[in-house]
Design a protein around this motif. Structure first.
Motif, PDB file in Angstrom:
ATOM      1  N   TYR A 358     -22.368  17.724  35.557  1.00  0.00           N
ATOM      2  CA  TYR A 358     -21.703  17.408  34.295  1.00  0.00           C
ATOM      3  C   TYR A 358     -20.451  18.255  34.097  1.00  0.00           C
ATOM      4  O   TYR A 358     -20.453  19.459  34.354  1.00  0.00           O
ATOM      5  CB  TYR A 358     -22.659  17.626  33.120  1.00  0.00           C
ATOM      6  CG  TYR A 358     -22.082  17.141  31.819  1.00  0.00           C
ATOM      7  CD1 TYR A 358     -22.126  15.795  31.496  1.00  0.00           C
ATOM      8  CD2 TYR A 358     -21.455  18.016  30.939  1.00  0.00           C
ATOM      9  CE1 TYR A 358     -21.569  15.329  30.315  1.00  0.00           C
ATOM     10  CE2 TYR A 358     -20.903  17.566  29.758  1.00  0.00           C
ATOM     11  CZ  TYR A 358     -20.962  16.215  29.452  1.00  0.00           C
ATOM     12  OH  TYR A 358     -20.402  15.766  28.297  1.00  0.00           O
ATOM     13  N   MET A 359     -19.385  17.614  33.627  1.00  0.00           N
ATOM     14  CA  MET A 359     -18.138  18.290  33.301  1.00  0.00           C
ATOM     15  C   MET A 359     -17.797  17.996  31.838  1.00  0.00           C
ATOM     16  O   MET A 359     -17.528  16.846  31.485  1.00  0.00           O
ATOM     17  CB  MET A 359     -16.998  17.807  34.210  1.00  0.00           C
ATOM     18  CG  MET A 359     -17.247  18.017  35.686  1.00  0.00           C
ATOM     19  SD  MET A 359     -17.227  19.763  36.151  1.00  0.00           S
ATOM     20  CE  MET A 359     -18.275  19.722  37.623  1.00  0.00           C
ATOM     21  N   ALA A 361     -15.891  17.627  28.328  1.00  0.00           N
ATOM     22  CA  ALA A 361     -14.529  17.224  27.977  1.00  0.00           C
ATOM     23  C   ALA A 361     -13.675  18.458  27.714  1.00  0.00           C
ATOM     24  O   ALA A 361     -14.105  19.422  27.095  1.00  0.00           O
ATOM     25  CB  ALA A 361     -14.556  16.329  26.738  1.00  0.00           C
ATOM     26  N   ALA A 366     -13.529  18.288  34.153  1.00  0.00           N
ATOM     27  CA  ALA A 366     -13.406  16.949  33.576  1.00  0.00           C
ATOM     28  C   ALA A 366     -12.053  16.336  33.917  1.00  0.00           C
ATOM     29  O   ALA A 366     -11.947  15.125  34.176  1.00  0.00           O
ATOM     30  CB  ALA A 366     -13.606  17.013  32.068  1.00  0.00           C
ATOM     31  N   ARG A 369     -12.297  15.079  37.416  1.00  0.00           N
ATOM     32  CA  ARG A 369     -13.131  13.870  37.423  1.00  0.00           C
ATOM     33  C   ARG A 369     -12.344  12.655  36.954  1.00  0.00           C
ATOM     34  O   ARG A 369     -12.499  11.545  37.479  1.00  0.00           O
ATOM     35  CB  ARG A 369     -14.339  14.098  36.520  1.00  0.00           C
ATOM     36  CG  ARG A 369     -15.282  12.913  36.380  1.00  0.00           C
ATOM     37  CD  ARG A 369     -16.133  13.073  35.134  1.00  0.00           C
ATOM     38  NE  ARG A 369     -15.313  13.060  33.929  1.00  0.00           N
ATOM     39  CZ  ARG A 369     -15.688  13.605  32.762  1.00  0.00           C
ATOM     40  NH1 ARG A 369     -16.857  14.217  32.658  1.00  0.00           N
ATOM     41  NH2 ARG A 369     -14.878  13.553  31.714  1.00  0.00           N
ATOM     42  N   ASP A 370     -11.481  12.872  35.978  1.00  0.00           N
ATOM     43  CA  ASP A 370     -10.738  11.762  35.382  1.00  0.00           C
ATOM     44  C   ASP A 370      -9.428  11.458  36.107  1.00  0.00           C
ATOM     45  O   ASP A 370      -8.613  10.671  35.616  1.00  0.00           O
ATOM     46  CB  ASP A 370     -10.462  12.065  33.904  1.00  0.00           C
ATOM     47  CG  ASP A 370     -11.746  12.154  33.084  1.00  0.00           C
ATOM     48  OD1 ASP A 370     -12.771  11.604  33.529  1.00  0.00           O
ATOM     49  OD2 ASP A 370     -11.721  12.782  32.009  1.00  0.00           O
ATOM     50  N   ASN A 390     -16.925  12.830  42.750  1.00  0.00           N
ATOM     51  CA  ASN A 390     -17.848  13.102  41.658  1.00  0.00           C
ATOM     52  C   ASN A 390     -19.274  12.834  42.124  1.00  0.00           C
ATOM     53  O   ASN A 390     -19.629  11.697  42.446  1.00  0.00           O
ATOM     54  CB  ASN A 390     -17.497  12.210  40.454  1.00  0.00           C
ATOM     55  CG  ASN A 390     -18.311  12.561  39.223  1.00  0.00           C
ATOM     56  OD1 ASN A 390     -18.915  13.616  39.146  1.00  0.00           O
ATOM     57  ND2 ASN A 390     -18.331  11.652  38.258  1.00  0.00           N
TER      58      ASN A 390
END
Length: 454
Positions: A358-359, A361, A366, A369-370, A390
């Motif tokens: 989990y990352m 926000a 994050a 990941r994005d 990921n």
């Protein structure tokens, strides 16, 4: 008389877990976590605690991760002098995490002052090593399943939650009511951690929702790691893995040791560049009752990796161009040695960055990941040309189905279920799933909300 519950963190966000229970002048805080992620969340750490910490009678921790324990040194510095109750595993891990957190905060403040990139002059740590030591002095061990008085009229029973060593679900008992705080619920069928223990009764329930809107990929982490390492090393690159020093790093060591045992990794060197993760790996072996690994598996996991403790050795490893796997902290790339690896490796397309869980926000993890094309690290802009993968399948959090499985252990619905510890869309999705599948009354509390528990 009604008890009162105030949501001081872990609501509307996945970090900063803090829940204040008040009853007849008694005050118990469940969890005392740091806010992480977006700047507006991190700035909450600097705001005064909503009540004087001197007014708190006790704190009880679900587990040691910083988003559940990392604010303790600040609370103690500002006047809290009561006991902090937790399992033995959590006590041992807090000894690592809180000391390391204070050290990193002090180092980051010194680095920011030296480089001049802080908005504050001079930059100061949220708390220091002395504050962390004082907080650790107030920790008190609680045995699994034994009802323990926290303060007159309020008792607690802690049950295994899976997730990491020492992680607990907390049952508070006050004036005939049982209030259950799920903590972070682990996964069923994990290769490393035990299944979360069933809880069968609650008048009021707080359930986490980190993965309340998602299901984990059922694919094998062993196959995924093999494929990533093979293609990265064949193009002459290095695999960089930001990992939580407690929990995720140990799972990764186990997976890589299994791959080496069956000959699937060849001679690719594996490095663990995190003194705290090294110590946490040794602690995991000491707490054999909290996980599935045998003594032989623990030994293989620890022996199949090169430990990097010394800062100079860490700098050499960052500069080393040879293909390898590097596991380093922090898990969401918010600080620590992983930042030096990312600054060096992210611009090179031969390299791969694995995101193994989990990352939150607002974190660098994050952003990667994005699909971020650049990161801000140490006040500099770093281009991201490395492959980013990921692998949330490696998360130690239960997904939506795991959470629903755990909830089905209750013999009857709680009077009210509060969905917490998730990003808004995740909490709302979990709330809807509970209402649709279990037909329970749920709500998603907001930050600072106060509810009466009749």
């Amino acid at each position: 008389m009604s008890a009162r519950l105030t949501f001081l963190g872990g609501s509307g966000t996945v970090t900063g877990s803090k829940f204040l229970l008040e009853w007849e002048g008694r005050r118990v805080l469940v969890d005392c976590g740091l806010f992480q992620g977006h700047r507006d969340l991190r700035e909450r750490n600097w705001q005064p605690f909503p009540i004087s910490p001197r007014m708190l009678d006790a704190v009880v921790l679900t587990h040691a991760h910083l988003d559940h324990s990392g604010y303790l040194p600040a609370l103690v510095r500002d006047g809290f002098n009561g006991p902090v109750f937790a399992t033995g595993g959590t006590l041992d891990l807090c000894g690592l995490l809180l000391r390391d957190s204070a050290h990193l905060m002090e180092e980051e403040a010194r680095f920011a002052n030296r480089r001049g990139y802080s908005r504050h002059h001079p930059a100061e740590p949220l708390y220091n090593a002395k504050d962390a030591e004082r907080a650790l002095d107030q920790l008190r061990a609680v045995e699994w399943g034994v009802e323990t008085e926290l303060t007159p009229g309020i008792t607690a029973t802690l049950r295994p939650a899976g997730h990491i060593v020492g992680a607990a679900t907390v049952e508070l008992h006050v004036s005939g009511r049982t209030i259950v705080f799920s903590g972070d619920v682990g996964r069923y069928g994990s290769e490393t951690m035990l299944d979360p223990a069933p809880v069968t009764h609650a008048d009021y329930l707080l359930i986490e929702s980190t993965y309340g809107n998602r299901l984990h990929d059922p694919s094998s982490p062993l196959d995924a790691l093999t494929a990533i390492v093979d293609r990265t090393t064949q193009r002459g690159g290095t695999v960089i893995i930001p990992a939580f020093a407690v929990g995720r790093a140990q799972s990764l060591l186990f997976y890589f040791s299994e791959l080496k045992r069956v000959g699937r990794l060849g001679h690719v060197p594996i490095y663990l560049n995190s003194p705290m993760a090294i110590d946490a790996s040794e602690l995991m072996c000491a707490h054999s009752g909290d996980h599935r690994l045998t003594g032989d598996q623990c030994q293989r996991a620890c022996e199949g990796v090169t430990y990097i403790r010394d800062a100079e050795d860490s700098k050499k490893l960052v500069r080393d161009p040879t293909p390898k796997v590097v596991i380093s902290a922090s898990g969401m790339a918010t600080g620590g040695r992983i930042l030096h690896h990312l600054a060096q490796s992210a611009p090179d397309p031969r390299n791969t960055i694995i995101l193994p869980g989990y990352m939150a926000a607002g974190t660098r993890g994050a952003a990667l990941r994005d699909g971020a094309s650049e990161l801000r690290i140490f006040g500099q802009t770093v281009p991201v040309r490395a492959e980013v993968v990921n692998l949330e399948m490696m998360s130690a959090h239960g997904d939506r189905n795991d959470l629903l499985t755990w909830l089905r252990n209750f013999r009857q619905p709680p009077k009210r279920t509060f969905v917490v510890h998730g990003e808004p869309e995740s909490s709302e999705a979990m709330s809807s799933a509970i209402e649709e599948e279990l037909h329970w009354a749920t709500s998603v509390p907001s930050h600072g909300q106060i509810v009466e528990l009749p």
